[in-house]
Scaffold this active site. Structure first.
Site, mmCIF file in Angstrom:
data_model
loop_
_atom_site.group_PDB
_atom_site.id
_atom_site.type_symbol
_atom_site.label_atom_id
_atom_site.label_comp_id
_atom_site.label_asym_id
_atom_site.label_seq_id
_atom_site.Cartn_x
_atom_site.Cartn_y
_atom_site.Cartn_z
ATOM 1 N N HIS A 55 0.862 -1.111 -0.109
ATOM 2 C CA HIS A 55 0.073 0.000 0.073
ATOM 3 C C HIS A 55 0.927 1.317 0.078
ATOM 4 O O HIS A 55 0.622 2.049 -0.616
ATOM 5 C CB HIS A 55 -0.790 0.116 1.213
ATOM 6 N N LYS A 100 -7.245 14.414 -5.976
ATOM 7 C CA LYS A 100 -6.568 13.044 -5.907
ATOM 8 C C LYS A 100 -7.675 12.141 -5.630
ATOM 9 O O LYS A 100 -8.800 12.464 -4.941
ATOM 10 C CB LYS A 100 -5.430 12.946 -4.842
ATOM 11 N N HIS A 104 -10.110 2.861 -0.068
ATOM 12 C CA HIS A 104 -10.200 2.338 1.146
ATOM 13 C C HIS A 104 -10.955 1.185 1.011
ATOM 14 O O HIS A 104 -12.046 1.165 1.725
ATOM 15 C CB HIS A 104 -10.975 3.483 2.131
ATOM 16 N N HIS A 106 -10.610 -2.593 1.530
ATOM 17 C CA HIS A 106 -10.476 -3.687 2.317
ATOM 18 C C HIS A 106 -11.040 -3.173 3.738
ATOM 19 O O HIS A 106 -11.835 -3.887 4.534
ATOM 20 C CB HIS A 106 -9.229 -4.238 2.623
ATOM 21 N N GLU A 322 -2.934 4.370 12.773
ATOM 22 C CA GLU A 322 -3.278 5.139 11.838
ATOM 23 C C GLU A 322 -4.579 5.916 12.318
ATOM 24 O O GLU A 322 -5.577 6.215 11.749
ATOM 25 C CB GLU A 322 -3.796 4.301 10.625
ATOM 26 N N GLN A 324 -7.110 8.788 13.064
ATOM 27 C CA GLN A 324 -7.297 9.966 12.001
ATOM 28 C C GLN A 324 -7.150 11.243 12.607
ATOM 29 O O GLN A 324 -6.791 11.494 13.810
ATOM 30 C CB GLN A 324 -8.747 9.655 11.549
#
Length: 749
Positions: A55, A100, A104, A106, A322, A324
């Site tokens: 990824h 861009k 997202h 999976h 990760e 947010q």
């Protein structure tokens, strides 16, 4: 438990480490040891594992992606290209637009609401990090069969997540698409795009330069959500025991993100940052290593100063988290106090966690002990490069030989009408209003076009009416039949959609969704699609500003259709001259632009009526696409047309149905000489559009088309309250509307 420091790692070379569980291959782990001259610490191993994941590192795809930079020259509009958080183009009047699309996929299968919501949040922060105010979002979506029970779990959650997060941010959702196909049953595609606007002088880049400058982490506290998201979820194939791995899905808070956006924009306005990076995939591992690698020095970070919402997190977990709504800024010492004051004003937590050094290493400390000492480029930008084997699959020839043109066709007008109603009521061709009505498409008051228009359009200057348009497209059925042509058809359709609304296409972003790169057949599909897209962009003059690759979209040995999604951005000088799709004025003339051929491979008709996929997709003529675009833009600018709709999935009858229902006016159609009614209605030949023309403009319009060599055939008139294909059948708008608008709600409400 003894802290695994750099010193300890050097003294214990034989310590077993969980490199395989973190997604690393044996040779990759050996390479890390070679780079460091010792075994990595646990924290270093965590960083390399997420940053060298598929990824983040694009290790299987970058050998093919380099074509976008090598083949396709930047045009005059390109300001920032591939390699930054998002590309930036000049749209005139001192404005720059950044856009861009990312995936997202999976996470959205595992936990649909949060997976989709945080996909929106992540792409918005990418746009914000470039220095722009986010102004709109789009969402190309793919789900399994519409009537499958699990689709009723995944789709409503995804839609609610997109709508919930975007609506709370106050961002209009102006475009995208929804496609159903059983190939996406275990691997829905949730691609999210965002557009942002700024002045040229406000562009910011992700780099850490200037020894002594402070590294400030600001936004939400760091928690345990999202740990392993890019290495566990996005970089491996699902098995048949899913859904699992819930802790790897991030949790979003759109209200925190809204504060972060406004706080960051005020910081930008006062010119307080020397570099900035959002925290998305790979979290602090990504932000610190990428900022240091792109800068001119090193970086020292005190990891124990990171604000936590879970005090039990280990250093490795903090680096991999990760969570947010976080950003990382590089700030000169004299600006730190003001930076902190703005963050406090917006109730945003901000902490100095380190500083830029004059060295060449990324050094991270935990309560005074050094746990990371790495060359940042080896983490961020010098990961593995794989030349995966690829080969045309053995079944490709048989698939292409199974010609859809040989399928049984309707015998008379009654059967033709029946097939038309079946087509326009099928899940892929039916109205998606049940979905799009859950999104706020007009918040902020600058949306001038949104779903179901050909492209979304936003006004970016309220005095001059300068605007931008965006369309996203991709047909996995076409790409399955021929990946090279399928990618070019996706590009051509998005280009055509933007031009049909009156905007001039400038540049593209892409989201390339494929199965496992370890399958040579999938890698052949990927290689062909990227080659096709690069060649297409060269022909159309639309450079690639950036994008995303999503691999391992398969369950067991079953991959999704290759699905390259292309987003084309265009500019329009005056949004008041935009062209909608609606037939709104009775008596206007209908013209079909382009050539119609017997092309049914991968068509909606072959799928809906016969459940068939085979043959070759429509041919692509990019010179014709460019000419068609120029005609549509000129006609829009000069007031020659009142409506335009591109022809793609479902052919002419789908476009006519949508334009009639959108405007509440019927149409009388005449089958042109040389075409039979079936081909006229259902062919999916590319490079075509239907336009409605005031009678006073007919001669001027046809003269322009004739002078430029674009076929323009008069096929009917806007009239009444029914769709009448003369000599074949007639159907009332009421019957059409019932067929077209009831399907999705009936399946999912």
């Amino acid at each position: 438990m003894t802290l695994d420091t750099v010193k300890h790692a050097g003294e214990t070379p034989d310590t077993e480490q969980p490199w395989s569980e973190l997604g690393l291959k044996q040779d990759e782990y050996a390479r890390i040891r070679e780079i460091l001259g010792r075994r990595p610490t646990g924290a270093e191993l965590a960083m390399y594992s997420v940053m060298w994941s598929e990824h983040c590192s694009y290790k299987s795809s970058k050998v093919h992606l380099k074509q976008f930079g090598e083949k396709v020259p930047a045009n005059d509009a390109m300001l920032v290209g591939i390699g930054e958080n998002a590309g930036v183009v000049d749209v005139g009047q001192g404005y720059a637009v950044t856009f861009k699309v990312e995936s997202h996929n999976h996470p959205s299968y595992i936990e649909p609401y949060q997976g989709a919501a945080t996909g929106v949040g992540g792409i918005v922060r990418d746009i914000l990090a470039m220095g722009a105010r986010p102004v709109a979002v789009v969402d190309p979506l793919r789900f399994g069969a519409a009537d499958h029970p699990d689709t009723k779990r995944v789709l409503p959650g995804v839609v609610a997540g997109i709508g919930g997060y975007g609506n709370c941010l106050g961002l209009p959702n102006i475009g995208g698409e929804v496609v159903f196909d059983s190939c996406y049953q275990g691997n829905p595609l949730v691609n999210a795009g965002c557009i942002g606007v700024m002045k040229h002088e406000d562009i910011h880049l992700a780099k850490a330069s200037g020894p002594g400058n402070k590294v400030i982490l600001y936004g939400a506290r760091t928690g345990g959500d999202g740990i392993g998201g890019v290495s566990v979820l996005a970089s491996e194939t699902f098995d048949d025991t899913k859904p699992t791995k819930r802790p790897a899905v991030q949790v979003g808070d759109p209200f925190q993100e809204k504060l972060l956006i406004e706080c960051t924009l005020e910081i930008f306005a006062e010119k307080l940052v020397a570099g900035i990076q959002d925290l998305g995939g790979a979290g602090l591992s990504c932000a610190t290593s990428e900022l240091a690698s792109a800068g001119t020095g090193g970086m020292r970070v005190e990891l124990d100063t990171v604000p936590l919402r879970d005090a039990t997190l280990s250093p490795e977990e903090i680096l991999m988290s990760e969570s947010q709504e976080r950003m990382c800024a590089i700030v000169e010492p004299q600006h730190v106090e003001r930076f902190m004051a703005i963050c406090e004003k917006w109730d945003v937590i901000a902490t100095v966690i380190g500083e830029v050094t004059d060295g060449e290493r990324l050094e991270i400390f935990w309560h005074g002990e050094q746990i990371v000492d790495v060359p940042p480029g080896t983490v961020a930008h010098e990961g593995p490069t794989y030349h995966r084997p690829y080969a045309r699959p053995s079944w490709q020839d048989a698939l292409q030989a199974d010609d859809a043109g040989a399928l049984p066709r309707p015998a008379d007008g009654a059967e033709l009408k029946d097939q038309v109603l079946r087509l326009v009521s099928s899940p892929n061709q039916a109205s998606k209003a049940w979905i799009t009505d859950q999104y706020d498409r007009f918040v902020q008051g600058n949306t001038v076009l949104a779903q179901p228009e050909d492209s979304g359009m936003i006004r970016i200057d309220e005095e001059t009416n300068l605007g931008v348009a965006i369309a996203t497209d991709g047909n996995g059925r076409y790409a399955k039949l021929d990946p090279y042509t399928g990618a070019q058809l996706a590009l051509a359709e998005a280009y055509r959609n933007v031009a049909a609304s009156g905007a001039k296409p400038l540049a593209i972003s892409d989201c390339l969704n494929f199965g496992s790169p370890e399958d040579p057949a999938v890698m052949w599909q990927f290689a062909e699609a990227t080659r096709g897209l690069a060649d297409g962009c060269l022909a159309l003059g639309t450079p690639v500003t950036g994008g995303n690759v999503s691999l391992y979209n398969q369950t067991g040995d079953t991959a999704i259709h290759p699905t390259p999604v292309v987003a084309v951005l265009g500019v329009i000088d005056d949004v008041n001259r935009r062209t909608p799709i609606a037939f709104a004025q009775e008596g206007q003339l209908l013209y079909l632009l382009g050539d119609t051929r017997e092309e049914f491979g991968g068509s909606a008709w072959s799928e809906v009526i016969h459940g068939h996929l085979g043959g070759l997709p429509p041919t692509v003529d990019l010179d014709r696409e460019k000419l068609l675009g120029e005609i549509l833009i000129s006609a829009s600018r000069d007031g020659m047309i009142d409506a335009a709709h591109d022809l793609s999935d479902g052919g002419l009858i789908q476009a006519i149905t949508e334009s009639c229902l959108r405007g509440g006016k019927g149409a009388r159609l005449i089958v042109p000489d040389g075409l039979d009614a079936f081909t006229f209605l259902f062919s999916e030949s590319a490079g075509r559009a239907v336009v409605s023309i005031p009678r006073s403009e007919e001669l001027r319009f046809t003269d322009m088309c004739g002078a430029r060599g674009l076929p323009a055939t008069r096929i009917g008139v806007v009239d009444g309250q029914e769709l009448d294909v003369q000599g074949q059948f007639a159907v009332t708008l009421t019957e059409l509307r019932t067929a077209h608008e009831g399907t999705i709600a009936g399946l999912l409400a």
